[in-house]
Design a protein around this motif. Sequence first.
Motif, PDB file in Angstrom:
ATOM      1  N   ILE A 192       1.134  -1.027  -0.163  1.00 30.47           N
ATOM      2  CA  ILE A 192      -0.189   0.310   0.030  1.00 30.47           C
ATOM      3  C   ILE A 192       1.117   0.988  -0.055  1.00 30.47           C
ATOM      4  O   ILE A 192       2.180   1.595   1.150  1.00 30.47           O
ATOM      5  CB  ILE A 192      -1.091  -0.143   0.953  1.00 30.47           C
ATOM      6  N   GLY A 193       0.417   2.039  -0.913  1.00 33.24           N
ATOM      7  CA  GLY A 193       1.737   3.903  -0.995  1.00 33.24           C
ATOM      8  C   GLY A 193       1.029   4.342  -1.757  1.00 33.24           C
ATOM      9  O   GLY A 193      -0.438   4.002  -2.183  1.00 33.24           O
ATOM     10  N   PHE A 194       2.534   5.682  -2.549  1.00 35.31           N
ATOM     11  CA  PHE A 194       1.289   5.908  -3.707  1.00 35.31           C
ATOM     12  C   PHE A 194       3.062   5.801  -4.740  1.00 35.31           C
ATOM     13  O   PHE A 194       3.532   5.546  -4.677  1.00 35.31           O
ATOM     14  CB  PHE A 194       1.753   7.989  -2.856  1.00 35.31           C
ATOM     15  N   THR A 195       1.576   6.501  -5.817  1.00 35.19           N
ATOM     16  CA  THR A 195       2.748   6.525  -7.183  1.00 35.19           C
ATOM     17  C   THR A 195       3.393   7.480  -7.526  1.00 35.19           C
ATOM     18  O   THR A 195       3.179   8.508  -7.065  1.00 35.19           O
ATOM     19  CB  THR A 195       1.405   6.239  -8.392  1.00 35.19           C
ATOM     20  N   THR A 205       6.514   3.324  -0.519  1.00 31.35           N
ATOM     21  CA  THR A 205       6.034   2.886   0.555  1.00 31.35           C
ATOM     22  C   THR A 205       7.389   3.417   1.438  1.00 31.35           C
ATOM     23  O   THR A 205       8.387   3.921   1.538  1.00 31.35           O
ATOM     24  CB  THR A 205       6.111   1.346   0.463  1.00 31.35           C
ATOM     25  N   ASN A 206       6.253   4.091   2.656  1.00 32.63           N
ATOM     26  CA  ASN A 206       7.852   4.057   3.997  1.00 32.63           C
ATOM     27  C   ASN A 206       7.333   3.517   5.256  1.00 32.63           C
ATOM     28  O   ASN A 206       6.506   2.808   5.348  1.00 32.63           O
ATOM     29  CB  ASN A 206       7.272   5.661   4.494  1.00 32.63           C
ATOM     30  N   ARG A 207       7.815   3.993   5.751  1.00 34.55           N
ATOM     31  CA  ARG A 207       7.684   3.672   7.461  1.00 34.55           C
ATOM     32  C   ARG A 207       8.518   4.206   8.040  1.00 34.55           C
ATOM     33  O   ARG A 207       9.724   5.604   7.554  1.00 34.55           O
ATOM     34  CB  ARG A 207       8.715   1.966   7.392  1.00 34.55           C
ATOM     35  N   LYS A 241      11.051   6.232  15.390  1.00 39.29           N
ATOM     36  CA  LYS A 241      11.185   7.252  17.007  1.00 39.29           C
ATOM     37  C   LYS A 241      12.535   7.062  17.555  1.00 39.29           C
ATOM     38  O   LYS A 241      12.233   6.169  18.489  1.00 39.29           O
ATOM     39  CB  LYS A 241       9.966   7.514  17.805  1.00 39.29           C
ATOM     40  N   LYS A 242      13.069   8.225  17.951  1.00 40.55           N
ATOM     41  CA  LYS A 242      13.962   7.938  18.802  1.00 40.55           C
ATOM     42  C   LYS A 242      14.096   9.401  19.374  1.00 40.55           C
ATOM     43  O   LYS A 242      14.472  10.223  18.775  1.00 40.55           O
ATOM     44  CB  LYS A 242      15.323   7.310  17.893  1.00 40.55           C
ATOM     45  N   ASP A 243      14.161   9.284  20.385  1.00 38.59           N
ATOM     46  CA  ASP A 243      14.217  10.589  21.902  1.00 38.59           C
ATOM     47  C   ASP A 243      13.339  11.606  20.737  1.00 38.59           C
ATOM     48  O   ASP A 243      13.320  12.222  21.488  1.00 38.59           O
ATOM     49  CB  ASP A 243      16.017  10.834  21.694  1.00 38.59           C
ATOM     50  N   GLY A 244      11.951  10.791  20.568  1.00 42.82           N
ATOM     51  CA  GLY A 244      10.662  12.337  20.442  1.00 42.82           C
ATOM     52  C   GLY A 244      11.000  12.574  18.778  1.00 42.82           C
ATOM     53  O   GLY A 244       9.940  13.169  18.438  1.00 42.82           O
ATOM     54  N   ASP A 245      12.524  11.959  18.458  1.00 38.83           N
ATOM     55  CA  ASP A 245      12.443  12.779  16.684  1.00 38.83           C
ATOM     56  C   ASP A 245      11.830  11.454  15.818  1.00 38.83           C
ATOM     57  O   ASP A 245      12.254  10.091  16.373  1.00 38.83           O
ATOM     58  CB  ASP A 245      13.542  12.938  16.110  1.00 38.83           C
ATOM     59  N   ARG A 246      11.009  12.040  15.105  1.00 37.54           N
ATOM     60  CA  ARG A 246      10.209  11.320  13.973  1.00 37.54           C
ATOM     61  C   ARG A 246      11.692  11.148  12.568  1.00 37.54           C
ATOM     62  O   ARG A 246      11.770  11.888  12.260  1.00 37.54           O
ATOM     63  CB  ARG A 246       8.999  11.136  13.264  1.00 37.54           C
ATOM     64  N   LYS A 247      11.528   9.840  11.857  1.00 38.62           N
ATOM     65  CA  LYS A 247      12.767   9.377  10.680  1.00 38.62           C
ATOM     66  C   LYS A 247      11.769   8.725   9.761  1.00 38.62           C
ATOM     67  O   LYS A 247      11.952   7.362  10.074  1.00 38.62           O
ATOM     68  CB  LYS A 247      14.550   8.841  11.820  1.00 38.62           C
ATOM     69  N   TYR A 289      11.411   6.754   5.917  1.00 43.83           N
ATOM     70  CA  TYR A 289      12.111   5.862   5.469  1.00 43.83           C
ATOM     71  C   TYR A 289      11.459   5.861   4.278  1.00 43.83           C
ATOM     72  O   TYR A 289      10.564   5.002   4.604  1.00 43.83           O
ATOM     73  CB  TYR A 289      12.867   4.039   5.691  1.00 43.83           C
ATOM     74  N   THR A 290      10.931   5.897   3.413  1.00 47.63           N
ATOM     75  CA  THR A 290      11.024   5.986   1.511  1.00 47.63           C
ATOM     76  C   THR A 290      11.529   4.019   1.121  1.00 47.63           C
ATOM     77  O   THR A 290      12.548   4.714   0.796  1.00 47.63           O
ATOM     78  CB  THR A 290      10.817   6.808   0.911  1.00 47.63           C
ATOM     79  N   THR A 291      10.984   3.835   0.593  1.00 46.19           N
ATOM     80  CA  THR A 291      11.346   2.875  -0.465  1.00 46.19           C
ATOM     81  C   THR A 291      10.710   2.862  -1.434  1.00 46.19           C
ATOM     82  O   THR A 291       8.904   3.208  -1.396  1.00 46.19           O
ATOM     83  CB  THR A 291      11.039   1.236   0.364  1.00 46.19           C
ATOM     84  N   TRP A 292      11.098   2.586  -3.058  1.00 46.20           N
ATOM     85  CA  TRP A 292      10.512   2.782  -3.412  1.00 46.20           C
ATOM     86  C   TRP A 292      10.255   1.369  -5.085  1.00 46.20           C
ATOM     87  O   TRP A 292      11.326   1.523  -4.624  1.00 46.20           O
ATOM     88  CB  TRP A 292      11.289   3.989  -4.825  1.00 46.20           C
ATOM     89  N   HIS A 293       9.306   1.231  -5.358  1.00 42.66           N
ATOM     90  CA  HIS A 293       9.665  -0.368  -6.082  1.00 42.66           C
ATOM     91  C   HIS A 293       8.357   0.358  -7.191  1.00 42.66           C
ATOM     92  O   HIS A 293       7.900   0.622  -7.603  1.00 42.66           O
ATOM     93  CB  HIS A 293       7.903  -0.965  -5.578  1.00 42.66           C
ATOM     94  N   GLN A 294       9.199  -0.414  -8.248  1.00 47.06           N
ATOM     95  CA  GLN A 294       8.609  -0.862  -9.593  1.00 47.06           C
ATOM     96  C   GLN A 294       7.967  -2.068  -9.637  1.00 47.06           C
ATOM     97  O   GLN A 294       7.546  -3.219  -9.795  1.00 47.06           O
ATOM     98  CB  GLN A 294      10.136  -1.287 -10.444  1.00 47.06           C
ATOM     99  N   VAL A 295       6.689  -1.246 -10.560  1.00 52.37           N
ATOM    100  CA  VAL A 295       5.568  -2.535 -10.637  1.00 52.37           C
ATOM    101  C   VAL A 295       5.839  -2.102 -12.150  1.00 52.37           C
ATOM    102  O   VAL A 295       5.175  -1.650 -12.975  1.00 52.37           O
ATOM    103  CB  VAL A 295       3.871  -1.213 -10.100  1.00 52.37           C
TER     104      VAL A 295
END
Length: 119
Positions: free
Chosen positions: A8-11, A33-35, A38-44, A46-52
């Motif tokens: 489930i992701g965005f084009t 897609t992304n995930r 959270k570390k010490d209150g900071d959100r990081k 990570y985006t992964t691109w998928h070829q469909v």
Amino acid sequence: MLNKVQLIGFTGADAEIRTVSGGKKVATLRVATNRYTKKDGDRKDYTTWHQVEIWNQGTVGWLEGRHLPKGSKVFVEGEIRHDRYTDQSGQERFFSKVVVATPQHELKSLDRQEAADED
């Protein structure tokens, strides 16, 4: 054996549809897609691109009849395939893609407007 992936992701752009030898059509789509962590209150994030790559002719026809623009939320179900090519410098490159090829595989818009249009 089972080779199945669901995303489930965005084009990332409009789908590209082309005709290959034998008159069969194939569509190519990039999905992000992304995930996050959270570390010490900071959100990081990570985006992964998928070829469909879409070979299912019913799904390609569905894409031709609808505009699925960049940023559309989609559900993709298919199988993972690995491929390789040789770049211009002669270096062999490897990549993975999600292939939608059988009637059991699918691509579905999850945008609310699209769902309302189907009623």
